[in-house]
Write an enzyme that holds these catalytic residues in place. Structure first.
Site, PDB file in Angstrom:
ATOM      1  N   ARG A  55     -54.321 -26.938   6.086  1.00 39.24           N
ATOM      2  CA  ARG A  55     -55.554 -26.165   6.158  1.00 39.24           C
ATOM      3  C   ARG A  55     -55.332 -24.706   6.552  1.00 39.24           C
ATOM      4  O   ARG A  55     -55.836 -23.798   5.894  1.00 39.24           O
ATOM      5  CB  ARG A  55     -56.527 -26.778   7.191  1.00 39.24           C
ATOM      6  CG  ARG A  55     -57.341 -27.919   6.688  1.00 39.24           C
ATOM      7  CD  ARG A  55     -57.538 -28.937   7.791  1.00 39.24           C
ATOM      8  NE  ARG A  55     -56.264 -29.560   8.066  1.00 39.24           N
ATOM      9  CZ  ARG A  55     -55.830 -30.628   7.402  1.00 39.24           C
ATOM     10  NH1 ARG A  55     -56.586 -31.200   6.532  1.00 39.24           N
ATOM     11  NH2 ARG A  55     -54.629 -31.132   7.638  1.00 39.24           N
ATOM     12  N   THR A  56     -54.626 -24.489   7.635  1.00 39.38           N
ATOM     13  CA  THR A  56     -54.561 -23.128   8.178  1.00 39.38           C
ATOM     14  C   THR A  56     -53.842 -22.195   7.205  1.00 39.38           C
ATOM     15  O   THR A  56     -54.333 -21.111   6.877  1.00 39.38           O
ATOM     16  CB  THR A  56     -53.858 -23.136   9.548  1.00 39.38           C
ATOM     17  OG1 THR A  56     -54.442 -24.162  10.346  1.00 39.38           O
ATOM     18  CG2 THR A  56     -54.004 -21.805  10.251  1.00 39.38           C
ATOM     19  N   LYS A  85     -30.161 -19.075  10.710  1.00 35.57           N
ATOM     20  CA  LYS A  85     -28.899 -18.368  11.030  1.00 35.57           C
ATOM     21  C   LYS A  85     -28.885 -17.889  12.477  1.00 35.57           C
ATOM     22  O   LYS A  85     -27.948 -17.239  12.905  1.00 35.57           O
ATOM     23  CB  LYS A  85     -28.752 -17.159  10.098  1.00 35.57           C
ATOM     24  CG  LYS A  85     -28.736 -17.511   8.631  1.00 35.57           C
ATOM     25  CD  LYS A  85     -28.746 -16.220   7.808  1.00 35.57           C
ATOM     26  CE  LYS A  85     -29.367 -16.476   6.442  1.00 35.57           C
ATOM     27  NZ  LYS A  85     -29.799 -15.215   5.818  1.00 35.57           N
ATOM     28  N   ARG A 106     -47.453 -19.419  12.807  1.00 35.73           N
ATOM     29  CA  ARG A 106     -47.515 -20.731  13.469  1.00 35.73           C
ATOM     30  C   ARG A 106     -46.103 -21.051  13.954  1.00 35.73           C
ATOM     31  O   ARG A 106     -45.136 -20.938  13.196  1.00 35.73           O
ATOM     32  CB  ARG A 106     -47.987 -21.833  12.523  1.00 35.73           C
ATOM     33  CG  ARG A 106     -47.865 -23.217  13.168  1.00 35.73           C
ATOM     34  CD  ARG A 106     -48.551 -24.301  12.407  1.00 35.73           C
ATOM     35  NE  ARG A 106     -49.998 -24.189  12.524  1.00 35.73           N
ATOM     36  CZ  ARG A 106     -50.849 -25.114  12.086  1.00 35.73           C
ATOM     37  NH1 ARG A 106     -50.389 -26.216  11.517  1.00 35.73           N
ATOM     38  NH2 ARG A 106     -52.152 -24.948  12.219  1.00 35.73           N
ATOM     39  N   HIS A 134     -55.002 -22.442  19.367  1.00 38.02           N
ATOM     40  CA  HIS A 134     -55.232 -22.306  17.927  1.00 38.02           C
ATOM     41  C   HIS A 134     -56.565 -21.548  17.787  1.00 38.02           C
ATOM     42  O   HIS A 134     -57.598 -22.126  17.452  1.00 38.02           O
ATOM     43  CB  HIS A 134     -55.308 -23.706  17.302  1.00 38.02           C
ATOM     44  CG  HIS A 134     -55.191 -23.742  15.813  1.00 38.02           C
ATOM     45  ND1 HIS A 134     -55.304 -22.623  15.014  1.00 38.02           N
ATOM     46  CD2 HIS A 134     -54.985 -24.791  14.957  1.00 38.02           C
ATOM     47  CE1 HIS A 134     -55.165 -22.981  13.744  1.00 38.02           C
ATOM     48  NE2 HIS A 134     -54.960 -24.285  13.678  1.00 38.02           N
TER      49      HIS A 134
HETATM   50  N1   CP Z   1     -56.497 -27.909  11.665  1.00 36.91           N
HETATM   51  C1   CP Z   1     -55.256 -27.503  11.355  1.00 36.91           C
HETATM   52  O1   CP Z   1     -54.672 -26.642  12.023  1.00 36.91           O
HETATM   53  O2   CP Z   1     -54.727 -28.095  10.250  1.00 36.91           O
HETATM   54  P1   CP Z   1     -53.302 -27.788   9.639  1.00 36.91           P
HETATM   55  O3   CP Z   1     -52.266 -28.244  10.622  1.00 36.91           O
HETATM   56  O4   CP Z   1     -53.256 -28.557   8.342  1.00 36.91           O
HETATM   57  O5   CP Z   1     -53.206 -26.304   9.409  1.00 36.91           O
END
Ligand code: CP
Length: 311
Positions: A55-56, A85, A106, A134
Site C-alpha cells: 500500500r504505502t 555493500k 521505509r 508510520h
Molecule cells: N499499511 C501499510 O503500511 O501497508 P504496507 O506495508 O503494504 O505498505
C-alpha cells in the site's frame, strides 16, 4: 504553513491536517474528474524501501504519477541497493537527495527517518521506521475517520492486537492527544501491550485509556475498532497468535454500534474471522481506508513540493 520532513506525528498539528484533508478531497475530485494533473511535473520522488510494502509504496508512487511527477525507486533496498555493500543510511540519503526532490523512506530500524532527516537536503517522509511510527498511515486513518464518522473530537477508539510492535497505533496515539476528549481502549495480549513510552505520553497529555484483553467487552462502547496484525517480523522468538478475544467476527459485529467503523492498516492475517461476512458489513472500512491513502498522499506531496501551485 511549511511542511518539510514528515518523521513523527508529534510534530504535526490539527491545522496542517485540516488543510491536508481539504486538499485530499480536492485530489479525490480531481482523480475522478480527469485522472490527475501536471502540478508536480518535472519533480522527482525517490522511494527507498528497506522493508516490504504494498500500500504505502504503490500509493505514494501512484500519487506522484497522478500529479505528473516522476518516480525513482529501490524496492527491497536492503537487498538491491548499495546497503548490501555496507553503505550507511546517512550516506545513501545524502546521495539520493541529489537526484530527487523528496525521499519516501521505509526502514526496519526505529529512528531511521529522524536520522535521515538530520542529513537530508530534501524532505524525508517516514513510510514506517521499524516499530517506531508510520505518520502518513496516521494521516489517512484520521482522514478516513473524519469521512466516515464525521468528526475527530470525542472519539472512543479500541486499538486491538499487537500494540507493542505496531507503528500505526503509536502514530495514532501521538496525534489523538491533540484532539478534544479522545478515549482509548488498548486491547491486546499481555505480552503485546502498548509500550511504556506511549502510555506515559498519553498520561502526560491527559488522555484516558483502559487496557484490556477482550474486544467483546468494549466493542459496544466505541466509534472505531482499529485492528492490527501480529508483527511477526519484529519477534525474535516464538510468534504470538491472536485468539478470539482479539479478533473481529460476526459475533463482535453484532455488538458494534450502527455508526461505528472497523479499520485496519492492512495487510491482515487472522485478525478477522469469517472474512466474507465481515467484509460485506458497511461498517468494514478497511478497503476504503486503504483507498484514501492515494488522495492523502497526493495532497501531502503537493503540500510539500508545490504548496502554492493550483491543482
Ligand atoms: N499499511 C501499510 O503500511 O501497508 P504496507 O506495508 O503494504 O505498505
Amino acid at each position: 504553513m511549511e511542511l518539510k520532513h514528515v518523521v513523527g506525528a508529534q510534530r504535526i498539528s490539527p491545522a496542517v491536517l485540516k488543510r491536508l484533508f481539504h486538499t485530499a478531497d480536492e485530489m479525490r475530485a480531481l482523480v475522478l474528474r480527469e485522472g490527475g494533473s501536471d502540478t508536480l511535473k518535472r519533480r522527482v520522488m525517490a522511494t527507498l524501501f528497506y522493508e516490504p510494502s504494498t500500500r504505502t509504496r504503490l500509493s505514494f508512487e501512484a500519487a506522484m504519477r497522478r500529479l505528473g511527477g516522476k518516480v525513482i525507486t529501490t524496492e527491497a533496498a536492503a537487498e538491491f541497493s548499495s546497503a548490501v555493500k555496507g553503505e550507511r543510511l546517512k550516506d545513501t540519503i545524502q546521495v539520493v537527495g541529489g537526484y530527487a526532490d523528496v525521499i519516501v523512506l521505509r526502514h526496519k530500524k526505529q529512528g531511521s527517518a529522524a536520522k535521515a532527516a538530520s542529513v537530508s537536503s530534501v524532505p524525508i517522509i517516514n513510510a514506517g521506521d521499524g516499530a517506531g511510527q508510520h505518520p502518513t498511515q496516521m494521516m489517512l486513518d484520521l482522514y478516513t475517520i473524519q469521512k466516515e464518522i464525521g468528526r475527530l473530537e470525542n472519539l472512543a477508539i479500541a486499538m486491538v492486537g499487537d500494540l507493542r510492535n505496531g507503528r500505526t497505533v503509536r502514530s495514532l496515539c501521538y496525534i489523538l492527544t491533540k484532539f478534544q476528549s479522545p478515549r482509548l481502549y488498548l486491547v491486546s495480549p499481555r505480552s503485546l501491550r502498548m509500550r511504556k513510552d506511549i502510555r506515559a505520553y498519553l498520561r502526560r497529555h491527559g488522555v484516558p485509556f483502559e487496557e484490556c484483553d477482550d474486544l467483546r467487552e468494549v466493542a459496544g462502547r466505541v466509534d472505531v475498532v482499529y485492528l492490527t496484525r501480529v508483527q511477526a517480523e519484529r519477534m525474535k522468538g516464538k510468534c504470538v497468535r491472536m485468539n478470539g478475544r482479539f479478533q473481529m467476527d460476526p459475533s463482535v459485529l453484532e455488538r458494534l454500534q450502527q455508526h461505528a467503523i472497523i479499520m485496519h492498516p492492512l495487510p491482515r492475517v487472522d485478525e478477522i474471522r469469517q472474512r466474507r461476512l465481515v467484509d460485506i458489513d458497511p461498517r468494514a472500512a478497511y478497503f476504503r481506508q486503504a483507498h484514501n491513502g492515494l488522495y492523502v498522499r497526493m495532497a501531502l506531496l503537493k503540500m510539500i513540493l508545490a504548496p502554492d501551485a493550483p491543482l
